[in-house]
Write a protein that holds these residues in place. Sequence first.
Motif, PDB file in Angstrom:
ATOM      1  N   HIS A 150       1.174  -1.087  -0.331  1.00 25.95           N
ATOM      2  CA  HIS A 150      -0.045   0.306   0.207  1.00 25.95           C
ATOM      3  C   HIS A 150       0.448   1.732   0.398  1.00 25.95           C
TER       4      HIS A 150
ATOM      5  N   LEU B 167       2.169   1.765  -3.119  1.00 24.25           N
ATOM      6  CA  LEU B 167       0.612   2.329  -4.376  1.00 24.25           C
ATOM      7  C   LEU B 167       0.537   3.723  -3.987  1.00 24.25           C
TER       8      LEU B 167
ATOM      9  N   ARG C 180      -6.558  -2.049  -8.522  1.00 32.74           N
ATOM     10  CA  ARG C 180      -5.395  -1.023  -8.472  1.00 32.74           C
ATOM     11  C   ARG C 180      -4.163  -1.822  -8.840  1.00 32.74           C
TER      12      ARG C 180
ATOM     13  N   LEU D 157       0.745  -0.399 -10.815  1.00 28.68           N
ATOM     14  CA  LEU D 157       1.823  -0.394  -9.847  1.00 28.68           C
ATOM     15  C   LEU D 157       3.137  -0.650 -10.588  1.00 28.68           C
TER      16      LEU D 157
END
Length: 243
Positions: free
Chosen positions: A96, A99, A169, A173
Amino acid sequence: MRLGEAHVGGLRALRGGDGPPLVHLHGAAGLHADPALELLADDFDVLALELPGFGRSPAPRTFDEAAVVVLDALAEAGIETCALAGTSFGAVVALHAALAAPERVEALVLLAPAALRPAGWRPPAPEELPRALFVRPDREGLPAPARPEDGAFVAALLDGLDQEALRARLPALPTPTLVAFGTEDGLFPPELGSDYRALIPGCSFVLVWDAAHELGWDRPDAVAALVGDFVLRHEAFAVGTTG
């Protein structure tokens, strides 16, 4: 090299070594330095951070919130860019963070990450947990299991993680990423590494033989060689070093 006690941006930490910065985020058992991290400190400035929610710091409500705390702590310490690694629960926070701020993460290492799980996944029964974590759980010096209060906090964040939203998501990346699982991992099926490789554009997936969930304890030499080579050379790393 042994890692010593430190504090970074308000978080407790272990730190040692000299070289490019390598930040590690621990799993559910809390802050500790496994033998692989101590080997990596021969070539890197290794910083193992205690995640928010452990120790005396307040628990975050989401993984995105935890990632912001980590990134802010590193900025306060003057670490604007680094290689970022995480084990299990810590790998989810590291993912995270990458990201949220890919420009600050030069390379991402996810060791037995807990982010993607099969449908209907359940943790092993307490009596099965030692063998799920370690190939030889009767060895001396292994870290103690997670405390019940930490286990509840970890479970709450993992249960609240939207798997489909995270999968959506991952293709954006841009960070060179290494995913490694032990062939004997008893918490998460090692073949999940193929999912990360399919979803993350710059992802490499390696199986570490004769290792369970805690790779850095079961195969420290192999893990240190693998991680160190990947951090320095990204996708050009030598897979054969995992042995």
